[in-house]
Scaffold this active site. Structure first.
Site, PDB file in Angstrom:
ATOM      1  NE  ARG A  17      -3.262  -2.307   2.915  1.00 51.91           N
ATOM      2  CZ  ARG A  17      -4.310  -2.426   3.710  1.00 51.91           C
ATOM      3  NH1 ARG A  17      -4.722  -1.389   4.427  1.00 51.91           N
ATOM      4  NH2 ARG A  17      -4.950  -3.561   3.811  1.00 51.91           N
ATOM      5  CG  ASP A  51      -0.448   5.636   4.429  1.00 49.99           C
ATOM      6  OD1 ASP A  51      -1.073   4.568   4.291  1.00 49.99           O
ATOM      7  OD2 ASP A  51       0.239   5.900   5.437  1.00 49.99           O
ATOM      8  NE  ARG A  72       3.836   9.969   6.502  1.00 50.36           N
ATOM      9  CZ  ARG A  72       2.519   9.958   6.725  1.00 50.36           C
ATOM     10  NH1 ARG A  72       1.768   8.975   6.225  1.00 50.36           N
ATOM     11  NH2 ARG A  72       1.960  10.914   7.424  1.00 50.36           N
TER      12      ARG A  72
END
Lengths: 244, 244
Positions: A50, A52, A197
């Protein structure tokens, strides 16, 4: 049936991430719809993982099975005629019937972009994390070295994630810049949820002096998310490449 | 009253150009509204010249008169808090009471960006002219040399323009690239309406072989718009700098 692999670049700004979900348009569903437009087939498009909402990709990898006679190397061109301008398939090929974009990924690299300047850029509003500070890039590079190798990255994972193992290996972290726009490239055998992140946010905090380069090893060892830095915003992050 | 000069960067995609007009939002009016929000004054913001819908700016210059006590060097920061992310004031200063952004401009430079690649980029959709061709950049540089110096550029002006003189001087045209993304920089004492876009479109046609580098001098001399190349699209054009 042929197993087709696509390499996909997208600007994530207008999407609720990669993976199909009920509330909002995703990159995966837009591409599956384009495949259906072309062939009538309702395929399952398997991505390498995935991304985001707001996260971009330079080289997401995905595969699907099709009975279509479209030549494998022609899929990228056929799909691009049906896709919006913020999603482009840059390459397509037939791969082994057993190939699986997620299970077979041996590693990934991500870019994180920071624009460190007194004034933001109108051209990078959704494409880089703008910070109105001078950052100490030498200290950030020193700090980044502590991430290299195999570690338990529990401190660099969004809390509440459930996962089999929190051990990951980082192969390389490199820095480059074009004036005030910096890119940090993280390459590893895999990344926990939000891990890039949080690493980027932690390096940023080293850059402006809230953390020290020497603190990183202890933060990793402590396995406490609250001791690491902020989760840097999604719009600075790019999935660069998936390795098989 | 102080005469304040602003240097402004904007992504032109969402605007009907620089200059206030009845049908649609313009960059000039958005900045004038921000000034009114700050000071209550309905100022006239004078730009160095218009930019068309979709055209971008790295360094548009504009000035206005104000009785406000905001320090001249603080205007850029004050305005940026009121402006949308696709418009940024990058510099502000007090200038001579007689300074006029348009009348006193001695020259300008523009960038024209071309992405020459089989697949477009999701990140450059509104920011560069995408062409699915291989271009002969050496031939384009050779052709560009014919534009240098003082010429009557009637053949490189949108037909129907009314203007005192069609003579302009081009000081320099330079080429640079980052992979498939090319930038042509045009610097001159002034440019006729659509002149940079028509020069860029003409060089593009040299690049793919429809025109030859040796044709350019005769096209200039012939003063016939129909003999020059296409008007390259607005979204590849950037006003880079205004010289005083």
């Amino acid at each position: 049936m042929k197993n087709i692999q696509l390499i996909i670049s997208y600007r994530g700004t207008n999407y609720c991430g990669w993976q199909v979900q009920p509330n909002g348009v995703t990159v995966q569903e837009v591409i599956m719809r384009a495949i259906k437009d072309l062939t009538g087939e309702a395929v399952n498009l398997t991505g390498s993982g995935r991304t985001d909402a707001g996260v971009h990709a330079l080289g997401q990898s995905a595969n699907f099975f099709t009975a279509s006679t479209i030549p494998p190397e022609g899929w990228y061109r056929a799909l691009n005629t049906r896709l919006p301008a913020d999603i482009r398939v840059i390459h397509s090929r037939e791969c082994h019937p057993d190939f699986h974009s997620r299970y077979h990924a041996k590693g990934k690299s991500y870019l994180y972009k920071i624009l460190a300047s007194p004034v933001a850029s109108p051209f990078l509003a959704d494409l880089a994390f703008h910070v109105n500070r001078t950052l100490d890039w030498a200290a950030m590079e020193e700090a980044a070295a502590s991430f290299l190798g195999e570690h338990d990255f529990t401190a660099f994972m969004a809390s509440g994630s459930s996962i089999k193992t929190t051990i990951r290996t980082i192969f390389e972290i490199s820095f480059s810049n074009n004036d005030d726009l910096w890119e940090m490239t993280f390459t590893g055998n895999g990344f926990l949820y939000n891990m890039v992140r949080i690493m980027a946010g932690t390096l940023y905090e080293v850059g402006y002096g809230r953390l020290k380069a020497q603190d990183i090893a202890a933060i990793i060892a402590g396995k406490d998310r609250s001791k690491a830095g902020i989760t840097a915003p999604a719009h600075g992050l790019y999935l660069k490449e998936v390795y098989y």
